[in-house]
Design a protein around this motif. Structure first.
Motif, mmCIF file in Angstrom:
data_model
loop_
_atom_site.group_PDB
_atom_site.id
_atom_site.type_symbol
_atom_site.label_atom_id
_atom_site.label_comp_id
_atom_site.label_asym_id
_atom_site.label_seq_id
_atom_site.Cartn_x
_atom_site.Cartn_y
_atom_site.Cartn_z
ATOM 1 N N ASP A 111 -3.339 1.980 -9.127
ATOM 2 C CA ASP A 111 -2.289 1.554 -8.195
ATOM 3 C C ASP A 111 -0.988 1.351 -8.976
ATOM 4 O OD1 ASP A 111 -1.157 0.643 -5.738
ATOM 5 O OD2 ASP A 111 -1.408 -1.424 -6.418
ATOM 6 N N THR A 153 -2.790 5.211 -5.608
ATOM 7 C CA THR A 153 -1.958 4.622 -4.564
ATOM 8 C C THR A 153 -0.607 4.194 -5.125
ATOM 9 O OG1 THR A 153 -3.005 2.460 -4.945
ATOM 10 C CG2 THR A 153 -3.921 3.828 -3.204
ATOM 11 N N CYS A 175 -5.778 9.876 -1.865
ATOM 12 C CA CYS A 175 -4.599 9.151 -2.345
ATOM 13 C C CYS A 175 -3.765 8.619 -1.178
ATOM 14 C CB CYS A 175 -3.740 10.053 -3.223
ATOM 15 S SG CYS A 175 -4.555 10.577 -4.748
ATOM 16 N N LYS A 176 -2.938 7.624 -1.465
ATOM 17 C CA LYS A 176 -2.063 7.042 -0.448
ATOM 18 C C LYS A 176 -0.721 6.691 -1.072
ATOM 19 C CE LYS A 176 -1.996 3.655 3.296
ATOM 20 N NZ LYS A 176 -2.784 2.607 4.018
ATOM 21 N N SER A 202 -5.927 12.530 2.229
ATOM 22 C CA SER A 202 -4.897 11.635 1.678
ATOM 23 C C SER A 202 -3.856 11.322 2.744
ATOM 24 C CB SER A 202 -4.238 12.278 0.459
ATOM 25 O OG SER A 202 -5.182 12.475 -0.583
#
Length: 399
Positions: A111, A153, A175-176, A202
């Motif tokens: 992250d 992320t 993924c974000k 994603s």
């Protein structure tokens, strides 16, 4: 008193400098040496391990130079925002058989991550391209991708180059909020299966101000992709910008919210397209896909919906696709085509496309065979603005 104040100020300044430099973890301090035959894998892993444990923002730095990097998996989560800055050139082993997995540099579960610098990831892929027969051999050995982002992320990738990957240059999975900015992909037009950026499952992926030259799709969007924004991308050579292919496997997730805007495609095999396999094992959906303000220069199949996508005859065309395509627009697309068929909208007989708008199209063709043509099947699109050539004339438009 003045001396004391000055001394205190200097101490404060020195402390700040130390703090700033403490956030950089230079791989050369961990044993990395400049030289294409000097493997820095262990140095990179050691620097990452320490940086990842830092409670303040940190950056692993690969300085200018040329380094050999073997297969590496970088793991999170980390305790604070973290980055990797590549200023030099990293070279992968040229022999694909030296890889155990399907990634060269794989990053997992991180992250607040940044990958930047003016450096290059050189996959040395020519040997793998020559061996690649995966199109017609399901048992083929999968070559590694240059960069794999798994469950990353709130991240940014900017200013780096992916060169001559053996397989996809970039694979994005789970993924974000991941953005690619000023990213460069370069590979030969003849390179096989070298998608620039492939996205799957994603949410919130942004690709902006990016140049992609490769032998397959510049950007390919797989199932489960949501809120994908592609702007100011220069694509070509390559196979274009594609949603799909979809519908080949069971349990595929919906594709929702794709925007491709202000892009330029040059000398590509296809333009902007949505492709699904016939004989789908299970129903699927793809919706809210919008392609706008796009310039085509010598592009084959500039506008394409293909629900009979069947490379290498690996499927049965007699059984229609079960992927439902809806709420799609192609607007303000102009330029030149290398193929006579400039608009092809071929939808599924069992699930015809719905709510498709085609507006302000100006595409010309000057090759053999006569003027530009269009084809529509199992679709009743809405037309707005200019239509050059007139779309869906004398085509099957069953609903």
């Amino acid at each position: 008193m003045e001396f004391i104040i000055t001394a205190v100020s200097l101490l404060f300044l020195f402390a700040n400098v130390v703090e700033v430099h403490a956030g950089n973890f230079d791989v050369t301090k961990y044993g990395a040496k400049d030289g294409a035959n000097a493997d820095i894998s262990q140095a990179l892993m050691s620097a990452w391990k320490e940086a990842c444990q830092s409670t303040s923002p940190s950056t692993v730095v690969v300085p200018k130079g040329t380094y050999l990097l073997n297969e590496v998996i970088i793991e999170g989560p980390c305790r604070a925002p973290i980055g990797i800055r590549v200023e030099g050139t990293l070279k992968a082993p040229a022999d694909p058989s030296q890889f155990k997995g399907d990634g060269w540099l794989t990053l997992n579960h991180i992250d607040q991550f940044t990958l930047d610098g003016a450096g290059t990831f050189d996959g040395q892929g020519a040997t793998a391209w020559a061996r690649n027969d995966c199109g017609n051999n399901p048992q083929c050995h999968k070559s590694p991708m240059n960069l794999r982002f798994n469950f990353i992320t709130n991240a940014v990738v900017r200013d780096v180059t992916s060169l001559d990957s053996k397989n996809f240059h970039v694979n994005v999975l789970g993924c974000k909020n991941l953005s690619f900015q000023h990213f460069t992909v370069t590979a030969a037009e003849t390179s096989i299966n070298t998608d620039g950026i492939h996205i799957g499952r994603s949410d919130g992926i942004n690709i902006t101000d990016t140049n992609i030259k490769t032998g397959d799709d510049c950007v390919s969007i797989g199932d489960g992709s949501r809120n994908i924004n592609i702007q100011r991308v220069n694509c070509g050579p390559g196979h274009g910008i594609s949603v799909g292919s979809l519908g080949r496997y069971p349990n595929e997730e919906p594709v929702v919210g794709i925007t491709v805007r202000n892009c330029t495609l040059t000398n590509t095999m296809n333009g902007v397209r949505v492709k699904t396999w016939p004989a789908s094992p299970a129903p699927g959906t793809a919706s809210e896909m919008h392609f706008e303000d796009i310039i085509m220069t010598n592009v084959g199949n500039p506008i394409l919906i293909d629900q009979e996508y069947c490379p290498y005859n690996q499927c049965t065309l007699k059984v229609p696709s079960l992927v439902k395509i809806s709420n799609v627009s192609f607007k303000n697309i102009r330029g030149t085509s290398s193929s006579q068929l400039v608009v092809k909208l071929v939808c599924s007989k069992s699930t015809p496309c719905q709510n498709v708008e085609v507006g302000d199209i100006d595409l010309t063709y000057s090759g053999p065979g006569g003027p530009a043509t269009t084809l529509c099947s199992n679709i009743k699109p809405t037309f707005t603005g200019k239509q050059n050539p007139p779309a869906c004339v004398n085509s099957a438009q069953s609903s």
